[in-house]
Design a protein around this motif. Structure first.
Motif: not given
Lengths: 245, 306
Positions: B76, B79-80, B82-83, B108-109
């Protein structure tokens, strides 16, 4: 987690259906109070607060929670959320917390609406006896149970239409069928004792008739909603943890 | 593991397997996407491309095997960075493109990212208040790509991103991916059926067939692997075959009524021509042929039947 909370919070407040359902619910209450006034049967403001959640509010909850909980699965946007690294459990519990927060806030608004409207219609404020406080506290607790039921059903089904239908009529149907089965089997068991709509009605009636709730009523009002929350929210969580999207 | 440390893989899968009921959709796939790659993921419909991408992105749980993202098993966290755009683009239908970006920017910050510039970047700068649900297929695809690009991800996972786009749109997206890769160092895992389009940008390929990763190869290796042959057109194919066989005994030859095909890359066509003419063979033509990538992939993906 902060980002996810903000995301869900913003999404819920921008959901037009929330305001539509909420508005319809208030309109029903308005009409009920108006007709009571016209018949000269307007209760006190505190008394009307106690019945505020018993006319249309749970239908509002059933619809808006299903719309909110199923939105991401029906539009496939749940993929975008998981793909950004938010765990399934986190997403689930944030949705639960946000919708519960809105549910409690709307319950308070319903109470406030009924109270103020009664005052505007010239009704008395009424005296704040123990039963009123107990009724309001227990009703809020029952609403948490309702929320758990509706949220759990919506997350289990993940289908908008089915969730709304079950939230509106599912509980009553299940209890009618259970009652029928029990009566056919001639078992001495009051299944309606565990029915949330019945519990809510019983609490409202008790608040209007008794100065104070019996301990068994309080116990029933506390335990039954917990059973609903644990069963339905827990089942929804377990299923969602493993469900592919 | 040593290779892992040297190369900096952003995606590594180890025997990744996904079984639905009795059907094995992914079968022990060990994939390696290095930092800076544009990794073309190729396979027929139902080969397992989308399933693998979904496993990488946590949309589905593997039955067996391991995934590493950015060299870590903390998926996870990876994954942060990844788009992604998987299958059909997902967005809120009753919101505008800008409102959708505003919402997903929170996830997506991407605070402070110029969302209007991003919309311009994907060619949706002029859509105004039109609801995303009313967009054409190409516009939806562009919005999906814009959502994937929120937060300046280090890795883009794009499943058929040019589906539904017109030729101009395909070129724009191709150029966009190239720019992201070259200027911002974004690693890209992309699947597409349009092999020729993919071949224009891809630096590494993964070929999947029936859930198995058949081959991982670089674009350079692929060019070398593509079959080269020299086609000799003559009225005397038998005589030509004898002469060429004498010159290149190891090289396979295909003889037909119209001539001989010499299957090899390093063939001196001039020498063959001279030898044939000296022996009195009438050469009507000499053509160097290279199999195109499509044929190569189709062969690797089990041919037209597999």
């Amino acid at each position: 987690m902060g980002n996810l909370l903000r995301f869900e919070w913003r999404k819920l407040w921008q959901q037009k259906s929330l305001y539509i359902c909420f508005g319809i619910g208030l309109a029903i209450n308005f009409l009920a109070l108006l007709s009571a006034k016209n018949f000269g049967a307007l209760d006190s403001a505190l008394g009307n607060m106690c019945v505020a959640l018993n006319s249309g509010y749970t239908s509002f909850l059933g619809i808006y929670i299903a719309l909110y909980a199923c939105q991401d699965s029906s539009q496939q946007t749940i993929k975008n959320i998981y793909a950004r690294g938010y765990s399934r459990s986190l997403v689930y519990w944030v949705k639960y917390a946000v919708s519960l927060g809105v549910t409690l806030a709307t319950a308070l608004l319903y109470w406030g609406f009924n109270f103020l409207l009664t005052c505007c219609f010239g009704g008395e404020v009424g005296s704040f006896i123990t039963a009123v406080g107990q009724a309001l506290a227990l009703q809020l607790w029952v609403i948490i149970g309702y929320h758990g039921l509706f949220f759990g059903v919506a997350m289990l089904l993940n289908k908008l239409g089915g969730s709304i239908a079950i939230n509106l009529i599912g509980v009553d149907c299940v209890f009618v069928v259970l009652s029928l089965i029990i009566s056919l089997l001639k078992i001495d068991f009051n299944v309606m004792y565990y029915n949330l709509p019945n519990l809510l009605t019983d609490i409202v009636e008790a608040s209007l008739m008794m100065p104070e709730f019996t301990s068994s009523m309080v116990l029933r009002g506390i335990i039954i909603p917990v059973l609903y929350v644990v069963t339905f929210v827990g089942a929804g969580w377990l299923v969602n943890r493993r469900r592919d999207v | 593991m040593n290779e892992n440390r040297q190369t900096n893989y952003v995606i590594t899968t180890d025997n990744l397997t996904k079984v639905y009921g009795k059907k094995t959709v992914l079968d022990h796939v060990s994939m390696h996407v290095a930092q800076g790659d544009i990794y073309g993921f190729i396979g027929k419909n139902g080969a397992g491309k989308t399933t693998l991408m979904k496993l990488l992105l946590g949309m589905s749980q593997p039955t067996e095997g391991k995934i590493e993202l950015f060299g870590s098993h903390q998926l996870n966290l990876g994954r942060a960075k990844i788009g992604a755009l998987i299958e059909a683009p997902a967005f809120y239908q009753n919101c505008t493109a800008y409102e959708n970006l505003q919402r997903f920017a929170i996830l997506a910050n991407a605070k402070g990212q110029d969302l209007h510039a991003l919309l311009d970047f994907v060619g949706l700068g002029n859509v105004g208040k039109k609801k995303a649900g009313q967009f054409s297929l190409g516009m939806k695809q562009r919005l999906g790509i814009a959502i994937a690009m929120l937060g300046n991800p280090e890795l883009l996972v794009l499943d058929e991103p040019i589906n539904g786009l017109d030729p101009e749109g395909i070129k724009e997206i191709r150029d966009l991916l190239l720019r992201l890769n070259r200027e911002q160092g974004v690693t890209i895992l992309v699947s597409s059926h349009l092999l020729d389009e993919l071949a224009k940008i891809t630096t590494r390929y993964g070929i999947i067939n029936n859930g198995r990763l058949v081959e991982e190869t670089t674009a350079t290796e692929l060019m070398q692997n593509c079959q080269h042959k020299l086609q000799v057109l003559t009225d005397q194919p038998k005589q030509a075959e004898k002469i060429i066989k004498k010159m290149y005994p190891q090289v396979p030859l295909l003889v037909s009524e119209s001539g001989v095909e010499v299957i090899a890359e390093d063939i001196d066509s001039g020498a063959i021509n001279r030898a044939l003419v000296l022996d009195g063979v009438n050469v009507r033509g000499l053509t160097a042929i290279t199999d195109n990538m499509e044929d190569y992939f189709i062969q690797r993906m089990g041919g037209n039947n597999g």
